[in-house]
Design a protein around this motif. Structure first.
Motif, PDB file in Angstrom:
ATOM      1  N   GLU A 265       0.835  -1.201   0.000  1.00 51.35           N
ATOM      2  CA  GLU A 265       0.000   0.000   0.000  1.00 51.35           C
ATOM      3  C   GLU A 265       0.871   1.254   0.000  1.00 51.35           C
ATOM      4  N   LEU A 266       1.932   1.233   0.785  1.00 52.32           N
ATOM      5  CA  LEU A 266       2.841   2.387   0.845  1.00 52.32           C
ATOM      6  C   LEU A 266       3.568   2.600  -0.477  1.00 52.32           C
ATOM      7  N   SER A 267       3.706   1.553  -1.270  1.00 50.71           N
ATOM      8  CA  SER A 267       4.413   1.677  -2.547  1.00 50.71           C
ATOM      9  C   SER A 267       3.641   2.513  -3.564  1.00 50.71           C
ATOM     10  N   TYR A 268       2.364   2.823  -3.290  1.00 47.70           N
ATOM     11  CA  TYR A 268       1.614   3.738  -4.158  1.00 47.70           C
ATOM     12  C   TYR A 268       2.149   5.159  -4.034  1.00 47.70           C
ATOM     13  N   GLN A 269       2.813   5.443  -2.915  1.00 51.50           N
ATOM     14  CA  GLN A 269       3.326   6.797  -2.676  1.00 51.50           C
ATOM     15  C   GLN A 269       4.768   6.979  -3.149  1.00 51.50           C
ATOM     16  N   ALA A 270       5.522   5.872  -3.183  1.00 50.01           N
ATOM     17  CA  ALA A 270       6.910   5.924  -3.663  1.00 50.01           C
ATOM     18  C   ALA A 270       7.386   4.495  -3.907  1.00 50.01           C
ATOM     19  N   PRO A 271       8.207   4.285  -4.917  1.00 52.85           N
ATOM     20  CA  PRO A 271       8.747   2.937  -5.141  1.00 52.85           C
ATOM     21  C   PRO A 271       9.636   2.521  -3.969  1.00 52.85           C
ATOM     22  N   ILE A 272       9.547   1.246  -3.595  1.00 54.07           N
ATOM     23  CA  ILE A 272      10.262   0.737  -2.425  1.00 54.07           C
ATOM     24  C   ILE A 272      11.121  -0.453  -2.826  1.00 54.07           C
TER      25      ILE A 272
END
Length: 443
Positions: A265-272
């Motif tokens: 879910e957090l990867s929608y804000q920045a590539p991880i």
């Protein structure tokens, strides 16, 4: 007794350039003494002292975290040091004498055995290579771009040899050549930097104590805290978020794990980019780097060069699994694809941990990459010489490949290293936090 003390002193002089004291200039008197006393007993005692002092930190992993009896651990370690000594010190000297004993030939043979030791046996042990210390030499260090670390070994040996023989004009010529070579390499990088695109990165130093990482229950208790760090990092709007090797307790393929779901879910804000262990094809474990973006997997890299005993048990030592419970379990499976992970304009090479020591592997991975991210966990060795030696390899590889290196370590020191082998920014050992920095994507 006097000869023994001189050999021990020689070993100490060779050790100190590879220690956290960073007394790199002592490599020259260390090699000077080897040239002055080319006999088997001197080399045997010198080499054993050198390897024992330089590598004694590996016993932290075996004793403190592996629960191996200290007496047994140091006995096996001493045998390993003896093997390295005979391989790296005594065999080159034996061949040198068989080939006529001309002193100018000894540096070549020593370096050839460094290369051989880097690959044979069991994938080799490319550690404590003389050329590593040249990464600290003013100006001359840039010549590693052309010479590689093994050429750096030859350079150090021949600088010392010419000084030993008092051939000062030849020494001046060699230093001038290496300086001009380094200057040319530096100019190449400076030119590439002019048009290079800028990338904002967020590096996470998770600082999970190694004893907690070894307990699945305790390690899982850090999941929320790590995810909170990722959440904080993406608020900085970086172009790439990077976490260290085995950053979470969950397997990558465990789609029902809550921590994994939140990470996606957090990867929608920045590539991880994150290091994780995974189980595939039944019960085959892999040590891998994964890049997730927009809620899905973009690409991955499986570690190719596995660490003997640490990640797999080579033949015929399988019986040790029954002797030491700390190394029991399944062997990791090596990857096969030497390729960077690609996302938009980012082509990131991701050597994992010990792989940074392999010149050919990092070169192959970096060939089609514009950035190198090393995911590692040096918590096994605490804040010791082993961690320092590992970090020194990142500086060497940055110069050799002419690229920025992101050194992302669970324990520290997480850092950004520029193509000149300089540390741009780093975090203190075992400080949990986020390092924000700008790097450039270099072809």
């Amino acid at each position: 007794m006097k000869r023994s003390l001189l050999a021990i002193l020689n070993g100490i002089l060779l050790y100190l350039p590879f220690s956290s004291y960073n007394l790199w200039f002592l490599i020259f008197p260390g090699i000077f003494m080897l040239l002055r006393r080319p006999n088997q007993m001197h080399y045997l005692l010198t080499g054993f002292t050198f390897f024992f002092l330089s590598l004694r930190c590996v016993n932290i992993a075996s004793i403190e975290y592996g629960d191996i009896n200290p007496f047994l651990a140091y006995t096996l370690f001493a045998l390993f040091c003896l093997f390295l000594t005979i391989y790296q010190m005594n065999l080159p000297l034996y061949m040198w004498k068989k080939m006529g004993g001309r002193l100018w030939l000894l540096p070549v043979l020593y370096t050839l055995f460094e290369v051989a030791r880097s690959y044979v046996p069991y994938g080799g042990f490319p550690w404590l290579i003389v050329g590593e210390t040249s990464v600290n030499f003013p100006a001359v260090k840039y010549s590693l771009r052309f010479l590689t670390v093994y050429g750096g070994s030859l350079l150090i040996w021949y600088i010392t040899y010419l000084a030993f023989k008092r051939r000062f004009l030849a020494l001046l010529a060699l230093l001038s050549f290496s300086f001009l070579l380094g200057l040319s390499a530096k100019q190449q990088i400076l030119k590439a930097l002019e048009d290079a695109k800028i990338l904002k990165v967020a590096l996470l130093q998770t600082a999970v104590p190694q004893q907690d990482k070894l307990s699945d229950k305790k390690f899982r208790e850090y999941t929320d805290e790590m995810l909170s760090m990722v959440s904080q990092a993406v608020k900085e709007k970086p172009d790439l978020v990077v976490l260290p090797e085995s950053a979470f307790a969950f397997f990558f393929s465990d789609e029902f794990d809550r921590g994994r779901q939140e990470l996606f879910e957090l990867s929608y804000q920045a590539p991880i980019l994150v290091g994780l262990v995974d189980i595939r094809e039944g019960l085959k474990p892999y040590n891998s780097a994964y890049l997730v973006a927009d809620g899905q997997l973009v690409g991955y890299y499986d570690k190719i060069r596995l660490l003997p005993i640490g990640e797999y048990m080579p033949f015929p030592f399988g019986f040790l699994k029954d002797v030491f419970s700390a190394i029991s379990g399944l062997d990791y499976v090596p990857g096969t694809q030497k390729r960077p992970i690609v996302y938009k304009n980012i082509q990131v090479a991701t050597p994992i941990c010990f792989e940074i020591a392999y010149w050919d592997l990092v070169k192959e991975l970096s060939k089609k990459a514009n950035l190198v991210a090393v995911l590692t966990n040096d918590g096994w060795f605490n804040h010791s010489d082993c961690s320092y030696q590992h970090f020194m390899w990142a500086k060497v590889r940055a110069i050799e490949n002419g690229k920025f290196i992101l050194w992302v370590n669970n324990s520290g020191d997480t850092a950004v290293i520029n193509p000149f082998g300089e540390v741009v920014k780093k975090m203190p050992y075992m400080k949990r936090g986020i390092l924000i920095e700008y790097v450039r994507l270099l072809p």
